[in-house]
Motif scaffolding. Structure first.
Motif, PDB file in Angstrom:
ATOM      1  N   MET A   1     -44.839  -0.337 -64.858  1.00 37.54           N
ATOM      2  CA  MET A   1     -45.988  -0.803 -64.072  1.00 37.54           C
ATOM      3  C   MET A   1     -46.282  -2.258 -64.415  1.00 37.54           C
ATOM      4  O   MET A   1     -46.237  -2.656 -65.582  1.00 37.54           O
ATOM      5  CB  MET A   1     -47.211   0.062 -64.359  1.00 37.54           C
ATOM      6  N   GLN A   2     -46.589  -3.034 -63.402  1.00 35.00           N
ATOM      7  CA  GLN A   2     -46.936  -4.435 -63.598  1.00 35.00           C
ATOM      8  C   GLN A   2     -48.213  -4.734 -62.830  1.00 35.00           C
ATOM      9  O   GLN A   2     -48.367  -4.322 -61.681  1.00 35.00           O
ATOM     10  CB  GLN A   2     -45.797  -5.329 -63.112  1.00 35.00           C
ATOM     11  N   VAL A   3     -49.134  -5.434 -63.472  1.00 39.17           N
ATOM     12  CA  VAL A   3     -50.377  -5.836 -62.818  1.00 39.17           C
ATOM     13  C   VAL A   3     -50.190  -7.241 -62.267  1.00 39.17           C
ATOM     14  O   VAL A   3     -49.742  -8.145 -62.976  1.00 39.17           O
ATOM     15  CB  VAL A   3     -51.568  -5.800 -63.805  1.00 39.17           C
ATOM     16  N   VAL A   4     -50.511  -7.420 -60.978  1.00 44.00           N
ATOM     17  CA  VAL A   4     -50.352  -8.712 -60.315  1.00 44.00           C
ATOM     18  C   VAL A   4     -51.687  -9.133 -59.718  1.00 44.00           C
ATOM     19  O   VAL A   4     -52.583  -8.316 -59.487  1.00 44.00           O
ATOM     20  CB  VAL A   4     -49.278  -8.649 -59.208  1.00 44.00           C
ATOM     21  N   PHE A  27     -30.044   1.743 -47.286  1.00 44.02           N
ATOM     22  CA  PHE A  27     -30.863   2.594 -48.137  1.00 44.02           C
ATOM     23  C   PHE A  27     -32.251   1.975 -48.281  1.00 44.02           C
ATOM     24  O   PHE A  27     -32.392   0.747 -48.344  1.00 44.02           O
ATOM     25  CB  PHE A  27     -30.203   2.780 -49.509  1.00 44.02           C
ATOM     26  N   ASN A  28     -33.261   2.834 -48.326  1.00 41.25           N
ATOM     27  CA  ASN A  28     -34.648   2.380 -48.315  1.00 41.25           C
ATOM     28  C   ASN A  28     -35.457   3.163 -49.335  1.00 41.25           C
ATOM     29  O   ASN A  28     -35.374   4.395 -49.399  1.00 41.25           O
ATOM     30  CB  ASN A  28     -35.239   2.591 -46.914  1.00 41.25           C
ATOM     31  N   SER A  29     -36.218   2.452 -50.167  1.00 44.74           N
ATOM     32  CA  SER A  29     -37.076   3.093 -51.168  1.00 44.74           C
ATOM     33  C   SER A  29     -38.507   2.577 -50.980  1.00 44.74           C
ATOM     34  O   SER A  29     -38.936   1.624 -51.632  1.00 44.74           O
ATOM     35  CB  SER A  29     -36.575   2.786 -52.587  1.00 44.74           C
ATOM     36  N   PRO A  30     -39.273   3.205 -50.085  1.00 43.97           N
ATOM     37  CA  PRO A  30     -40.587   2.663 -49.723  1.00 43.97           C
ATOM     38  C   PRO A  30     -41.718   3.004 -50.687  1.00 43.97           C
ATOM     39  O   PRO A  30     -42.800   2.421 -50.588  1.00 43.97           O
ATOM     40  CB  PRO A  30     -40.849   3.300 -48.358  1.00 43.97           C
ATOM     41  N   HIS A  31     -41.482   3.946 -51.613  1.00 46.23           N
ATOM     42  CA  HIS A  31     -42.574   4.410 -52.477  1.00 46.23           C
ATOM     43  C   HIS A  31     -42.333   4.150 -53.963  1.00 46.23           C
ATOM     44  O   HIS A  31     -43.044   4.696 -54.810  1.00 46.23           O
ATOM     45  CB  HIS A  31     -42.803   5.916 -52.272  1.00 46.23           C
ATOM     46  N   SER A  32     -41.337   3.326 -54.287  1.00 48.35           N
ATOM     47  CA  SER A  32     -41.047   3.089 -55.709  1.00 48.35           C
ATOM     48  C   SER A  32     -41.742   1.848 -56.249  1.00 48.35           C
ATOM     49  O   SER A  32     -41.535   1.472 -57.409  1.00 48.35           O
ATOM     50  CB  SER A  32     -39.533   2.974 -55.921  1.00 48.35           C
ATOM     51  N   GLY A  33     -42.599   1.211 -55.450  1.00 47.42           N
ATOM     52  CA  GLY A  33     -43.282  -0.006 -55.897  1.00 47.42           C
ATOM     53  C   GLY A  33     -44.195   0.239 -57.089  1.00 47.42           C
ATOM     54  O   GLY A  33     -44.907   1.239 -57.149  1.00 47.42           O
ATOM     55  N   ARG A  34     -44.169  -0.682 -58.019  1.00 44.11           N
ATOM     56  CA  ARG A  34     -44.986  -0.545 -59.239  1.00 44.11           C
ATOM     57  C   ARG A  34     -45.715  -1.831 -59.622  1.00 44.11           C
ATOM     58  O   ARG A  34     -46.082  -2.029 -60.773  1.00 44.11           O
ATOM     59  CB  ARG A  34     -44.122  -0.052 -60.392  1.00 44.11           C
ATOM     60  N   ASP A  35     -45.935  -2.719 -58.626  1.00 39.91           N
ATOM     61  CA  ASP A  35     -46.754  -3.913 -58.850  1.00 39.91           C
ATOM     62  C   ASP A  35     -48.156  -3.624 -58.315  1.00 39.91           C
ATOM     63  O   ASP A  35     -48.369  -3.562 -57.097  1.00 39.91           O
ATOM     64  CB  ASP A  35     -46.160  -5.121 -58.123  1.00 39.91           C
ATOM     65  N   TYR A  36     -49.109  -3.462 -59.219  1.00 40.69           N
ATOM     66  CA  TYR A  36     -50.460  -3.049 -58.848  1.00 40.69           C
ATOM     67  C   TYR A  36     -51.408  -4.239 -58.875  1.00 40.69           C
ATOM     68  O   TYR A  36     -51.597  -4.860 -59.932  1.00 40.69           O
ATOM     69  CB  TYR A  36     -50.966  -1.970 -59.808  1.00 40.69           C
ATOM     70  N   GLU A 257     -42.732  13.150 -66.166  1.00 35.97           N
ATOM     71  CA  GLU A 257     -43.732  12.934 -65.132  1.00 35.97           C
ATOM     72  C   GLU A 257     -45.111  12.623 -65.699  1.00 35.97           C
ATOM     73  O   GLU A 257     -45.929  12.005 -65.028  1.00 35.97           O
ATOM     74  CB  GLU A 257     -43.797  14.157 -64.219  1.00 35.97           C
ATOM     75  N   THR A 258     -45.393  13.069 -66.901  1.00 38.45           N
ATOM     76  CA  THR A 258     -46.691  12.804 -67.512  1.00 38.45           C
ATOM     77  C   THR A 258     -46.804  11.352 -67.941  1.00 38.45           C
ATOM     78  O   THR A 258     -47.836  10.705 -67.728  1.00 38.45           O
ATOM     79  CB  THR A 258     -46.908  13.724 -68.728  1.00 38.45           C
ATOM     80  N   ARG A 259     -45.744  10.818 -68.502  1.00 37.16           N
ATOM     81  CA  ARG A 259     -45.767   9.452 -69.026  1.00 37.16           C
ATOM     82  C   ARG A 259     -45.185   8.424 -68.058  1.00 37.16           C
ATOM     83  O   ARG A 259     -45.223   7.223 -68.334  1.00 37.16           O
ATOM     84  CB  ARG A 259     -45.000   9.397 -70.344  1.00 37.16           C
ATOM     85  N   THR A 260     -44.622   8.876 -66.960  1.00 37.67           N
ATOM     86  CA  THR A 260     -43.922   7.999 -66.010  1.00 37.67           C
ATOM     87  C   THR A 260     -42.883   7.170 -66.753  1.00 37.67           C
ATOM     88  O   THR A 260     -42.887   5.936 -66.728  1.00 37.67           O
ATOM     89  CB  THR A 260     -44.899   7.089 -65.242  1.00 37.67           C
ATOM     90  N   GLU A 261     -41.980   7.890 -67.417  1.00 38.53           N
ATOM     91  CA  GLU A 261     -40.897   7.251 -68.157  1.00 38.53           C
ATOM     92  C   GLU A 261     -39.577   7.947 -67.819  1.00 38.53           C
ATOM     93  O   GLU A 261     -39.545   9.150 -67.558  1.00 38.53           O
ATOM     94  CB  GLU A 261     -41.137   7.354 -69.670  1.00 38.53           C
ATOM     95  N   ARG A 262     -38.492   7.184 -67.837  1.00 36.19           N
ATOM     96  CA  ARG A 262     -37.179   7.780 -67.634  1.00 36.19           C
ATOM     97  C   ARG A 262     -36.890   8.772 -68.756  1.00 36.19           C
ATOM     98  O   ARG A 262     -37.229   8.517 -69.912  1.00 36.19           O
ATOM     99  CB  ARG A 262     -36.095   6.696 -67.638  1.00 36.19           C
ATOM    100  N   ASN A 263     -36.231   9.885 -68.414  1.00 38.97           N
ATOM    101  CA  ASN A 263     -35.842  10.820 -69.465  1.00 38.97           C
ATOM    102  C   ASN A 263     -34.333  10.754 -69.697  1.00 38.97           C
ATOM    103  O   ASN A 263     -33.633   9.901 -69.119  1.00 38.97           O
ATOM    104  CB  ASN A 263     -36.312  12.248 -69.142  1.00 38.97           C
TER     105      ASN A 263
END
Length: 296
Positions: A1-4, A27-36, A257-263
């Protein structure tokens, strides 16, 4: 996550291109954005962990191997909780705003009723996002500056692909919570493929995708409960050589899913998805090319 601070000085999305596009796939990834945006976070009643629950975290990274196949990848940087491009442009909930919505807004869709319109009211299990009502001007600004440019870019790359190859295949990439049961009450499968019940792509495309994933040992279902959203429905015109397939990945395969981290499963899944894309391209390319030529 990044704050902008916002997206006036920060790219709102990326179009990742191979050195040369060699295949008719986009290919399209419309919901993977993490700039808040920081103002969005301040306006929210949720903490940073909760507000990310609707994010398809890391899906863009899982599909980056498609670049080596010669396929472009479009990905959002803004989060789904801030703006959802997998909706009609004006699916807006009047209860969210201080002032009256324009007459052209769609206020009666099922998605709006569930709090998941173009500007979402909730994330996760009906967790309200905002402390106070928004202005309509704020909603329209997000649509004008983020939604419309995103779709212009997607339309452009699909149109160019269609011109270059005679047809185009859009793969819309998403992830789904593992905890939610499937529509028949059983455990959620590893993948759900959506073709809007046979209307958004040629049958051979979803059949090939299903077979490839099952041969890899994954459990796969089709269309329930995810048949494809606005993007799949809007861009899928198989009679015109425009095919759209949605793919939903069970998040437990690759992330905490709890920590939003790759496993530990992330690297293996990314490798498998690269192989999946490679096989799908090989199977679909010849068959759909022949179909496109026959239609000319």
């Amino acid at each position: 996550m990044q704050v902008v601070t916002g997206f006036s000085n920060t790219d709102a999305f990326d179009l990742l291109r191979p050195a040369q596009q060699c295949v008719p796939f986009v290919f399209n990834s419309p919901h993977s954005g993490r700039d808040y945006p920081d103002a969005f976070l301040r306006a929210s009643r949720l903490d940073t962990r909760a507000i990310r629950r609707s994010e398809d975290a890391f899906v863009d990274e899982l599909f980056e191997p498609v670049l080596s196949l010669g396929a472009p990848l479009l990905r959002a940087r803004f989060p789904r909780a801030y703006l959802d491009v997998n909706r009609e442009p004006y699916e807006l909930d009047p209860k969210m705003y201080e002032d009256r919505l324009p007459s052209y807004a769609n206020c009666r869709s099922i998605r709006v009723a569930g709090g998941l319109g173009t500007i979402a009211r909730v994330v996760g299990e009906a967790q309200e996002i905002y402390r106070e009502r928004l202005t309509v001007q704020e909603a329209l600004l997000r649509i004008e500056t983020l939604y419309k440019p995103y779709h212009r870019t997607l339309r452009r790359i699909l149109a160019q692909t269609h011109v270059d190859f005679g047809y185009a295949i859009l793969v819309d990439c998403h992830s789904m919570p593992s905890a939610v049961r499937s529509s028949d009450g059983g455990a959620r499968p590893d993948f759900i493929l959506g073709d809007r019940y046979g209307t958004s792509c040629a049958p051979l495309l979803i059949e090939a995708a299903t077979r490839i994933l099952r041969d890899m040992g994954y459990s796969v279902s089709r269309n329930k409960p995810y048949a494809g959203g606005f993007i799949t429905e809007h861009y899928g015109r198989p009679a015109k050589g425009l095919h759209a397939l949605q793919i939903e990945i069970n998040r437990a395969l690759y992330m905490d899913e709890t920590r939003t981290e790759r496993n530990a499963g992330f690297a293996e899944l990314a490798s498998n998805l690269g192989q999946f894309a490679s096989e799908l391209v090989a199977i679909s390319d010849g068959a759909l090319a022949a179909e496109a030529l026959a239609a000319e």
